[in-house]
Design a protein around this motif. Structure first.
Motif, PDB file in Angstrom:
ATOM      1  N   CYS A  25      43.593  40.604  69.062  1.00  0.00           N
ATOM      2  CA  CYS A  25      43.141  40.463  67.461  1.00  0.00           C
ATOM      3  C   CYS A  25      42.298  39.290  67.464  1.00  0.00           C
ATOM      4  O   CYS A  25      42.886  37.994  67.566  1.00  0.00           O
ATOM      5  CB  CYS A  25      44.228  40.607  66.818  1.00  0.00           C
ATOM      6  SG  CYS A  25      43.818  40.384  65.019  1.00  0.00           S
ATOM      7  N   CYS A  48      46.083  46.341  60.650  1.00  0.00           N
ATOM      8  CA  CYS A  48      45.663  44.653  60.495  1.00  0.00           C
ATOM      9  C   CYS A  48      44.508  44.867  59.793  1.00  0.00           C
ATOM     10  O   CYS A  48      43.646  45.489  60.370  1.00  0.00           O
ATOM     11  CB  CYS A  48      45.569  44.375  61.996  1.00  0.00           C
ATOM     12  SG  CYS A  48      44.724  42.586  62.184  1.00  0.00           S
ATOM     13  N   CYS A  87      41.776  43.786  62.940  1.00  0.00           N
ATOM     14  CA  CYS A  87      41.393  44.551  64.008  1.00  0.00           C
ATOM     15  C   CYS A  87      41.877  45.964  63.751  1.00  0.00           C
ATOM     16  O   CYS A  87      41.632  46.515  64.781  1.00  0.00           O
ATOM     17  CB  CYS A  87      42.026  43.704  65.418  1.00  0.00           C
ATOM     18  SG  CYS A  87      43.624  44.245  65.260  1.00  0.00           S
ATOM     19  N   CYS A 140      50.499  42.018  63.496  1.00  0.00           N
ATOM     20  CA  CYS A 140      49.692  42.761  64.225  1.00  0.00           C
ATOM     21  C   CYS A 140      49.851  42.384  65.747  1.00  0.00           C
ATOM     22  O   CYS A 140      50.037  41.359  66.302  1.00  0.00           O
ATOM     23  CB  CYS A 140      48.356  42.145  64.000  1.00  0.00           C
ATOM     24  SG  CYS A 140      46.977  42.541  65.076  1.00  0.00           S
TER      25      CYS A 140
HETATM   26 ZN    ZN Z   1      44.880  42.286  64.352  1.00  0.00          ZN
END
Ligand code: ZN
Length: 675
Positions: free
Chosen positions: A439, A410, A413, A434
């Motif tokens: 996140c 991602c 994150c 993700c």
């Molecule tokens: Zn993420």
């Protein structure tokens, strides 16, 4: 002041108003200027001076009242008297011919018979609804979500082509489109460039932005135009759309002259072709034509599908295409965690809008296009549809282009990206997700969505403000919005006393929320506004929705196994449920009324199964009709089925119904039952 003197002033004022109104009409409705703008300004000045000296003689319809009332604190909500529909659209001649045939089939007419249509330009502007009481302009509202709009009377008054007073003292509600001309748009951007301000992207956005301003002087300075095209409410409704447009013109409304009464579908297509070629010459943007069945009696018979009228369609022009260069491909994380590649473009003007980004949907789409970073591409945009990359011009490659590789993590994150299993066989989704529940990108996007118009509709809580609140650690989950304190917000930059008070009062108002909007606000993957609406109507309360198991969910019409699985997964998640329970403490939920639907005793409470194809409507329309009348639709025939509606080439469901002795309806019988 003597009575005689006052009487004379009154007469002078009336004459001045009439004369100014006469010239306004000539100029805005007929394009005639009998006197110079300077002379007209001088008349307006005398009127304004006299009114200042005799304030008791000011009337609501006086030309001086266009910018009156000062700056508003906030826009009031307006509940529309009748629902504001949107139109279905079509893009090709064949699609339009199918529409024409659908209309005839529904009306049980021979397909060779001609139906009259009225074709009008589909202006790329902002829809407004105007109310007149006893001939005096009373209120103007935006369309909003179709049910509730915003009161923008103060800004609409400033539009010179909107009459403040009609030629007859009638009560009437009309609809139209506010727009900005291409030439005013250009001049405005030249000015802004000179002043070093950011340029406006397109005329539609400024028209919309101007109408929602609190200070009417801004709208007045933007020189907006208007076309009125529909009567919503009037005691003597004309019998045809053609007469309706003529009546609107006679009443003093500005009607677009370039409409046409077409004898049949062929003439509509000719009109569409003609304007497709000529559209550049007009001083306003329009992205197609609106076609309506001319006769109102037929319009009524055709009615609505639940989403849109059956008697009208937006016949869009072919999309506009330009070429530009993809300078980079970046990633965007959506509220459900979906990671979307985005083409960062060399800015280019297409369909009147400056475009610098376009979604590439997913990795497969990039592969399908064969797109590399640095490629020259064809970008396409049709009206208000988002722009898309449709082709790569491989011949223009230099060898410097770079292959795009979908990252494994991602971009926000750094968690590992995954594909979801979808469909009954567990196939992988095209998109990467993700899967980190915490996140930050997902949480932000969910918060943006939560406050947006479609859901909680909290004025003044746009992405920038939400960013500021999150960065100051004041907000992490939606429930936090309802616990914001005045001094906490005041401590943030850009906030003043008044704006904080406005924000807090919009948040207060949002505590009363319809169940369907609450469900939509949860950002459950695959569960958008429509599905949320179905879920709310099926369960009737948040508790029942939360307690429903997978089988119950998947059995609901319009839900099915994929969505049912998403909902069940979502509910198993402790983080989601904790956040929801905190939110529920803050809200007063408005559950759907039991019989929201028009009760038709023959349909209400009955279960239908549909099989085969119907002539007069598609399956979604039939389902919507049954639901509207209080019935339900199941996907398989069982003992609890009340009716099976069998269209042409009905399948095994028909046999099953016969076997179980369930009443089978022909299309004809079904239509009689649902009348
Ligand atoms: Zn993420």
């Amino acid at each position: 002041m003597s009575q005689i003197e006052k009487k004379e002033v009154k007469i002078r004022l009336e004459k001045l108003r009439d004369l100014i109104e006469y010239h306004r009409k000539n100029y805005h409705l007929k394009d005639i200027s009998e006197i110079s703008p300077e002379a007209l300004d001088s008349l307006k000045k005398e009127l304004s001076d006299l009114e200042s000296a005799y304030p008791s003689l000011v009337t609501a319809d006086s030309p001086t009242q266009r910018v009156a009332g000062g700056v508003k604190d906030e826009l009031q909500k307006v509940v529309h008297k009748s629902r504001q529909w949107s139109l279905n659209d079509c893009f090709t001649e064949d699609e339009f011919i199918s529409f024409d045939e659908r209309v005839k089939r529904f009306l049980k007419l021979n397909l060779q018979k001609d139906i009259e249509y009225v074709a009008e330009h589909k202006i790329d502007g902002l829809k407004i609804i105007l109310e007149y009481k006893k001939g005096i302009f009373f209120r103007g509202a935006t369309r909003g979500d179709g049910v509730i709009g915003e009161d923008v009377t103060h800004n609409i008054r400033t539009i010179e082509s909107v009459p403040l007073k009609l030629d007859r003292p009638i009560n009437i509600t009309v609809e139209g489109e506010v727009w900005m001309s291409k030439s005013v748009f250009k001049t405005l951007n030249i000015q802004r460039e000179e002043e070093g301000l950011e340029l406006f992207a397109n005329p539609r956005n400024i028209a919309a932005g101007s109408l929602r301003q609190l200070d009417p002087n801004i709208a007045a300075s933007r020189k907006l135009g208007v076309f009125i095209y529909d009567i919503t409410e009037y005691k003597e409704m004309p019998k045809t759309q053609n007469e309706e447009l003529k009546l609107l013109g006679n009443l003093g409304f500005k009607v677009n002259k370039d409409f046409k009464l077409c004898k049949n579908a062929k003439e509509v297509i000719e009109f569409w072709n003609k304007w497709q070629d000529k559209k550049e010459k007009q001083d306003y943007f329009f992205d197609g034509i609106v076609v309506k069945v001319n006769e109102k009696k037929l319009q009524d018979e055709l009615g609505y599908t639940g989403k849109a009228p059956r008697y009208a369609i937006a016949f869009k022009f072919k999309a506009e295409q330009v070429t530009t260069i993809v300078e980079n491909i970046t990633l965007q994380v959506g509220r459900t965690g979906v990671v979307t590649p985005v083409a960062e473009l060399r800015p280019v003007l297409v369909y009147g809008s400056k475009v610098s980004r376009a979604t590439l949907h997913n990795e497969d789409e990039i592969r399908r296009l064969g797109l590399k970073i640095g490629d020259t591409v064809i970008l396409q945009k049709a009206g208000d549809v988002i722009p898309e990359v449709v082709e790569v011009l491989i011949d223009l490659r230099t060898g410097q282009e770079k292959e795009f590789k979908m990252p494994k993590n991602c971009p926000v994150c750094d968690s590992i990206l995954e594909k979801k299993s979808i469909g009954s066989k567990g196939e992988g989704s095209a998109a990467w997700y993700c899967i980190n529940k915490n996140c930050e990108a997902k949480d932000r996007k969910k918060l943006y969505y939560f406050t947006s118009k479609k859901v909680f509709n909290i004025d003044g809580l746009g992405p920038k403000i939400i960013d500021a609140l999150c960065d100051a650690l004041l907000v992490k989950i939606p429930a936090d919005f309802f616990n914001l304190k005045k001094d906490e917000i005041l401590a943030l930059p850009r906030f003043g006393e008044l704006s904080v008070d406005n924000l807090l009062s919009s948040i207060e108002r949002a505590r009363n929320i319809e169940l369907s909007r609450l469900i939509a606000s949860l950002s459950i993957p695959q569960v958008g506004e429509e599905t949320s609406y179905d879920l709310a109507n099926t369960f009737g309360s948040i508790e029942k929705f939360l307690n429903a198991d997978f089988d119950t969910l998947s059995g609901i019409f319009g839900v099915g196994v994929v969505i049912a699985r998403e909902i069940s997964e979502w509910k198993k998640d402790k983080y989601h449920m904790d956040s929801l329970h905190k939110l529920l403490k803050e809200l007063k939920i408005i559950n759907p009324k039991k019989n929201n639907a028009i009760v038709n005793s023959k349909v209400s409470g009955k279960t239908f199964v549909l099989t085969g194809t119907l002539d007069s409507m598609d399956r979604d329309e039939a389902k919507a009709l049954i639901k509207k009348l209080g019935g339900s639709v199941a996907s398989a025939v069982s003992k609890s089925t009340d009716y099976v509606v069998a269209g042409e080439s009905a399948g095994s469901k028909y046999d099953k119904a016969q076997e179980l002795g369930i009443k089978i309806l022909t299309e004809e019988e079904f239509r009689t039952l649902t009348k």
